[in-house]
Write an enzyme that holds these catalytic residues in place. Structure first.
Site, mmCIF file in Angstrom:
data_model
loop_
_atom_site.group_PDB
_atom_site.id
_atom_site.type_symbol
_atom_site.label_atom_id
_atom_site.label_comp_id
_atom_site.label_asym_id
_atom_site.label_seq_id
_atom_site.Cartn_x
_atom_site.Cartn_y
_atom_site.Cartn_z
ATOM 1 N N SER A 116 0.817 -1.209 0.000
ATOM 2 C CA SER A 116 0.000 0.000 0.000
ATOM 3 C C SER A 116 0.849 1.255 0.000
ATOM 4 O O SER A 116 1.952 1.280 0.568
ATOM 5 C CB SER A 116 -0.891 0.007 1.251
ATOM 6 O OG SER A 116 -1.538 1.257 1.415
ATOM 7 N N TYR A 140 -2.157 0.526 10.108
ATOM 8 C CA TYR A 140 -2.336 -0.180 8.833
ATOM 9 C C TYR A 140 -1.092 -0.048 7.956
ATOM 10 O O TYR A 140 -0.564 -1.039 7.450
ATOM 11 C CB TYR A 140 -3.557 0.367 8.089
ATOM 12 C CG TYR A 140 -3.596 -0.047 6.635
ATOM 13 C CD1 TYR A 140 -3.746 -1.389 6.284
ATOM 14 C CD2 TYR A 140 -3.465 0.888 5.616
ATOM 15 C CE1 TYR A 140 -3.764 -1.786 4.955
ATOM 16 C CE2 TYR A 140 -3.486 0.502 4.286
ATOM 17 C CZ TYR A 140 -3.627 -0.826 3.962
ATOM 18 O OH TYR A 140 -3.635 -1.212 2.644
ATOM 19 N N LYS A 144 1.754 -3.026 6.684
ATOM 20 C CA LYS A 144 2.144 -3.300 5.301
ATOM 21 C C LYS A 144 3.661 -3.201 5.120
ATOM 22 O O LYS A 144 4.269 -4.000 4.403
ATOM 23 C CB LYS A 144 1.428 -2.336 4.350
ATOM 24 C CG LYS A 144 -0.045 -2.636 4.180
ATOM 25 C CD LYS A 144 -0.278 -3.999 3.526
ATOM 26 C CE LYS A 144 -1.726 -4.248 3.194
ATOM 27 N NZ LYS A 144 -1.934 -5.549 2.528
#
Length: 336
Positions: A116, A140, A144
């Site tokens: 991402s 988040y 990643k």
């Protein structure tokens, strides 16, 4: 045979369809927490289970003679990750660890990982290359980046070919049945507000951008799916250990998205300004030169294409939901 984890989700159905259409044999693993297997091609088998279950993954790999993995499964909501960090680390990082463990034990040596643009965080000029320092600002994004580190290290130790695709803001629909139902994504949130007769929220309008709202690089989900097929083709012919940005290469502000949604829907709605979200960078736009020059991939759709396709699919999904609700109500009345 290709294994696609999370292949029944919004992005997963598009990726699975693209791979299947290109002539690949595909098997999907999905826990169906948000997946819709009925939207996949009939010839694609779906094995229901969690990527956290390494033994389950090994059984699937062995049963279908899998020789490459496209790892999409994971959780991706920026704001939810702030309130549920432990859950995100378990699902995303432990999930990656489990996938790699199953691959190593059964000698599967190729993987494409769904990463991402959230790994970048705030950047000075708003445009990022793959060499831009990765300083994520949300749990988040950090999960990643940790997954990328884990992938690099295991691949180096075990002789695995790998590619990490850093997605930018994925939206749109490649088929009227494949609407994005994600409650955390901007465009579906706008459509939900329109349906309810409410004003969509804009999180902050004092950023250092031309109109004061956040700028992002929006990528059509079918372009993203094509990028996966392009990468798999490249991995067939040469060893790979690469990171690629997957974006359009230009940005659109939140207000640009609002205006595109007005045009696509035909609804002259207004919006409300709310407080900025913690950790939201002002601007993140892809420099997608590397994937274009090395693999020949380039995004083909612009923001209007993205939003109009998303609205058409949303409208079909809404009508189907309303029809199902009316049928359920009729059945309930008939049972009285």
């Amino acid at each position: 045979m290709l294994l696609v984890t999370g292949g029944a989700g919004y992005i997963g159905t598009h990726v699975t369809r693209a791979l299947s259409t290109s002539g690949r044999e595909v098997v999907v693993v999905d826990d169906l927490s948000s997946g819709h297997p009925e939207l996949l091609p009939a010839e694609v088998p779906v094995e229901v289970g969690s990527v956290l279950d390494t033994d389950f993954l090994m059984d699937v790999i062995d049963m279908y003679d899998v020789d490459a993995v496209v790892h999409l499964a994971g959780w991706k909501a920026f704001d939810e990750s702030i309130t549920r960090p432990s859950y995100y680390y378990r699902q995303n990082v432990h999930g990656m660890q489990s996938v790699l463990a199953a691959m190593v034990r059964l000698d599967v040596r190729r993987i494409v990982f769904s990463s991402s643009a959230a790994v970048y965080g705030t950047v000075d000029d708003g445009t990022v290359t793959e060499e831009t320092p990765a300083i994520p600002e949300s749990p988040y994004g950090r999960t990643k980046l940790i997954c990328e580190w884990l992938l690099r290290d295991v691949a180096a130790a075990e002789g695995i070919d790998w590619v990490a695709l850093r997605y930018f803001n994925v939206a749109g629909a490649g088929d009227m049945k494949l609407a994005d139902r994600g409650v955390h994504n901007l465009i579906p949130r706008v459509f939900q507000a329109i349906d309810r007769g409410e004003r969509p929220s804009v999180f902050g309008d004092t950023y250092d951008t031309p109109d004061g709202t956040c700028i992002r690089d929006y990528i059509h989900v079918t372009d993203l799916a094509d990028a996966h097929a392009t990468v798999i083709d490249a991995m067939d012919s040469a060893p790979m250990a690469s990171v690629y940005n997957v974006g359009c290469g230009y940005g659109a502000s939140v207000l640009d998205v609002m205006r595109a949604a007005q045009q696509a829907s035909g609804v002259p709605f207004d919006w409300q300004i709310d407080e900025p979200r913690a950790g939201d960078p002002a601007s993140v736009v892809a420099d997608a030169t590397r994937i274009r020059t090395e693999l020949g991939w380039k995004a083909r759709h612009d923001l209007d294409d993205i939003v109009s396709s998303a609205w058409e699919a949303w409208s079909v999904s809404r009508k189907a939901t309303m029809t199902a609700s009316r049928q359920g109500a009729a059945l309930a009345v008939g049972a009285l």
